[in-house]
Design a protein around this motif. Structure first.
Motif, PDB file in Angstrom:
ATOM      1  N   UNK A 152       1.352  -1.843   0.475  1.00 55.66           N
ATOM      2  CA  UNK A 152      -0.133   0.344   0.265  1.00 55.66           C
ATOM      3  C   UNK A 152       0.939   0.919   0.037  1.00 55.66           C
ATOM      4  N   UNK A 153       0.867   2.062  -0.941  1.00 57.97           N
ATOM      5  CA  UNK A 153       1.278   3.358  -1.119  1.00 57.97           C
ATOM      6  C   UNK A 153       0.274   4.462  -1.042  1.00 57.97           C
ATOM      7  N   UNK A 154       1.303   5.342  -0.318  1.00 61.45           N
ATOM      8  CA  UNK A 154      -0.114   6.326  -0.488  1.00 61.45           C
ATOM      9  C   UNK A 154       0.556   7.724  -1.436  1.00 61.45           C
ATOM     10  N   UNK A 155       0.071   8.271  -1.636  1.00 64.75           N
ATOM     11  CA  UNK A 155       0.374  10.130  -2.729  1.00 64.75           C
ATOM     12  C   UNK A 155      -0.555  10.748  -2.173  1.00 64.75           C
ATOM     13  N   UNK A 156       0.057  11.689  -1.694  1.00 61.70           N
ATOM     14  CA  UNK A 156      -0.549  12.669  -1.445  1.00 61.70           C
ATOM     15  C   UNK A 156      -0.670  14.312  -2.285  1.00 61.70           C
ATOM     16  N   UNK A 157      -1.691  14.625  -2.429  1.00 61.71           N
ATOM     17  CA  UNK A 157      -2.141  16.060  -3.061  1.00 61.71           C
ATOM     18  C   UNK A 157      -2.132  17.546  -2.575  1.00 61.71           C
ATOM     19  N   UNK A 176      -0.692  -9.072   0.728  1.00 62.70           N
ATOM     20  CA  UNK A 176      -1.455  -8.074  -0.096  1.00 62.70           C
ATOM     21  C   UNK A 176      -2.409  -7.844   0.053  1.00 62.70           C
ATOM     22  N   UNK A 177      -3.299  -8.482   0.497  1.00 66.77           N
ATOM     23  CA  UNK A 177      -5.086  -8.529   0.428  1.00 66.77           C
ATOM     24  C   UNK A 177      -4.952  -7.955   1.567  1.00 66.77           C
ATOM     25  N   UNK A 178      -4.000  -8.262   2.525  1.00 73.98           N
ATOM     26  CA  UNK A 178      -4.732  -7.529   3.700  1.00 73.98           C
ATOM     27  C   UNK A 178      -4.374  -5.692   3.797  1.00 73.98           C
ATOM     28  N   UNK A 179      -3.446  -5.578   2.665  1.00 76.82           N
ATOM     29  CA  UNK A 179      -2.920  -4.133   2.597  1.00 76.82           C
ATOM     30  C   UNK A 179      -4.343  -3.608   1.735  1.00 76.82           C
ATOM     31  N   UNK A 180      -4.794  -4.828   1.151  1.00 76.00           N
ATOM     32  CA  UNK A 180      -5.810  -3.846   0.025  1.00 76.00           C
ATOM     33  C   UNK A 180      -7.041  -3.307   1.869  1.00 76.00           C
ATOM     34  N   UNK A 181      -7.833  -3.894   2.753  1.00 72.84           N
ATOM     35  CA  UNK A 181      -8.447  -4.256   3.248  1.00 72.84           C
ATOM     36  C   UNK A 181      -8.344  -3.679   4.324  1.00 72.84           C
ATOM     37  N   UNK A 182      -6.937  -3.125   4.996  1.00 69.59           N
ATOM     38  CA  UNK A 182      -6.750  -2.643   5.638  1.00 69.59           C
ATOM     39  C   UNK A 182      -6.824  -1.285   5.033  1.00 69.59           C
ATOM     40  N   UNK A 183      -7.337  -0.727   4.002  1.00 73.07           N
ATOM     41  CA  UNK A 183      -7.262   0.929   3.063  1.00 73.07           C
ATOM     42  C   UNK A 183      -8.405   1.247   3.063  1.00 73.07           C
ATOM     43  N   UNK A 184      -9.083   0.235   2.783  1.00 73.73           N
ATOM     44  CA  UNK A 184     -10.740   0.183   3.155  1.00 73.73           C
ATOM     45  C   UNK A 184     -11.322   0.557   4.214  1.00 73.73           C
ATOM     46  N   UNK A 185     -10.457  -0.652   4.993  1.00 72.78           N
ATOM     47  CA  UNK A 185     -10.524   0.282   6.777  1.00 72.78           C
ATOM     48  C   UNK A 185     -10.377   1.667   6.600  1.00 72.78           C
ATOM     49  N   UNK A 186      -9.462   2.380   6.364  1.00 74.01           N
ATOM     50  CA  UNK A 186      -9.596   3.466   6.425  1.00 74.01           C
ATOM     51  C   UNK A 186      -9.870   4.513   5.959  1.00 74.01           C
ATOM     52  N   UNK A 187     -10.317   4.403   4.480  1.00 80.67           N
ATOM     53  CA  UNK A 187     -10.952   5.284   3.732  1.00 80.67           C
ATOM     54  C   UNK A 187     -12.110   6.081   3.681  1.00 80.67           C
ATOM     55  N   UNK A 188     -11.946   7.234   3.551  1.00 82.64           N
ATOM     56  CA  UNK A 188     -13.180   8.183   3.442  1.00 82.64           C
ATOM     57  C   UNK A 188     -14.091   7.796   2.369  1.00 82.64           C
ATOM     58  N   UNK A 189     -13.402   7.524   1.632  1.00 84.42           N
ATOM     59  CA  UNK A 189     -13.998   7.271  -0.307  1.00 84.42           C
ATOM     60  C   UNK A 189     -13.273   6.085  -1.083  1.00 84.42           C
TER      61      UNK A 189
END
Length: 296
Positions: free
Chosen positions: A45-50, A76-89
């Motif tokens: 999971x890589x974050x890009x900041x705008x 890799x799929x754990x990364x997906x689920x963690x990102x889903x949990x954190x997401x606002x959209x």
């Protein structure tokens, strides 16, 4: 905090090779994630900041959706689920060349996402006509039971400005999470290892790139240049032989292309030393995966 400033986390969700990394790079305006024509290039999971005057979007580029075959895939799929949990959209990215069967196993996952979703049809620049674009949009609307799908091209920039506006409208009022200067949460060591891994994907064929991992063991900022030592891990001795090539020709070529890209990225001259080691079955070894930065 500026009045009406919006800030939040936005996850990119899609199948391998849907163009998630290309899209995040286009939205941020810098190359943060590596991009190749091969599937399953992104592993972390890589974050890009705008950050702009009235908003900050923290994008999460995540691995493509897949059915795990190795411990690496589970991580890799754990990364997906963690990102889903954190997401606002969530941006649901559909390639113009996806088929319905590519999404069948993950349709339930998409429907289970309760965060605001924006459905995107990517790679529309590769389609022949507006009619063809609309036909595919109609098909996917029916498949996902959604009201709107925005046609985009991460490569050409088609509708990227409109997409930014849609994303910002979904974000909560909040102060920024990162400073204006930050473009990613990843350090230079990690990004250098990703550049080398990208070059492996581009230079070598078939299974080999999937069986390799890159780890930067030295990163020393000296007066005239940056001294970098990186180890490429392979699963078998035969793979090590391919990576090295006849009289070291392959590793030499890899070193040259990697160095050029890293110098462009860092804006400095570098000395790059590449070594190859064998770690048998590393993709299924939890201890090795942890050492390589997975399962954190």
């Amino acid at each position: 905090m500026k009045k009406n400033f919006r800030s939040g986390f936005v996850m990119l969700l899609g199948n391998p090779n849907a163009g998630k990394s290309t899209l995040m790079n286009a939205l941020v305006g810098e190359k943060i994630s590596i991009v190749t024509h091969k599937v399953q290039t992104t592993r972390h999971r890589i974050k890009g900041i705008l950050t702009e005057e009235n908003f900050q979007i923290v994008f999460s580029d995540t691995p493509g959706l897949l059915q795990p075959k190795y411990e690496l895939h589970k991580s890799m799929m754990d990364e997906v689920m963690n990102a889903l949990e954190d997401a606002d959209a969530v941006l649901v990215l559909i390639s113009a060349f996806d088929k319905e069967e590519d999404w069948v196993n993950n349709l339930e996952l998409v429907h289970a996402v309760t965060k605001p979703k924006i459905f995107l049809l990517n790679k529309c620049d590769a389609l022949k006509s507006e009619e063809e674009i609309q036909e595919r949009i109609s098909k996917w609307k029916l498949f996902f039971s959604c009201e709107e799908i925005l046609p985009i091209s991460a490569l050409s920039g088609m509708n990227i400005s409109d997409l930014k506006e849609k994303i910002v409208s979904l974000l909560p009022e909040s102060p920024p999470y990162y400073s204006e200067e930050e473009l990613t949460d990843r350090n230079e060591r990690f990004l250098v290892s990703e550049i080398i891994r990208e070059k492996i994907f581009l230079q070598f064929r078939q299974e080999l790139p999937y069986s390799t991992e890159v780890f930067v063991t030295e990163f020393k900022d000296k007066e005239k240049l940056i001294h970098i030592v990186a180890t490429i891990f392979a699963e078998r001795e035969t793979q090590k032989g391919i990576l090295l090539g006849n009289k070291g020709s392959a590793i030499k070529k890899l070193g040259i292309t990697s160095r050029e890209e890293i110098e462009k990225f860092l804006g400095r001259k570098i000395y790059l030393e590449l070594t190859v080691k064998v770690k048998e079955n590393w993709r299924n070894n939890k201890n090795i995966l942890k050492q390589l930065g997975y399962n954190q």
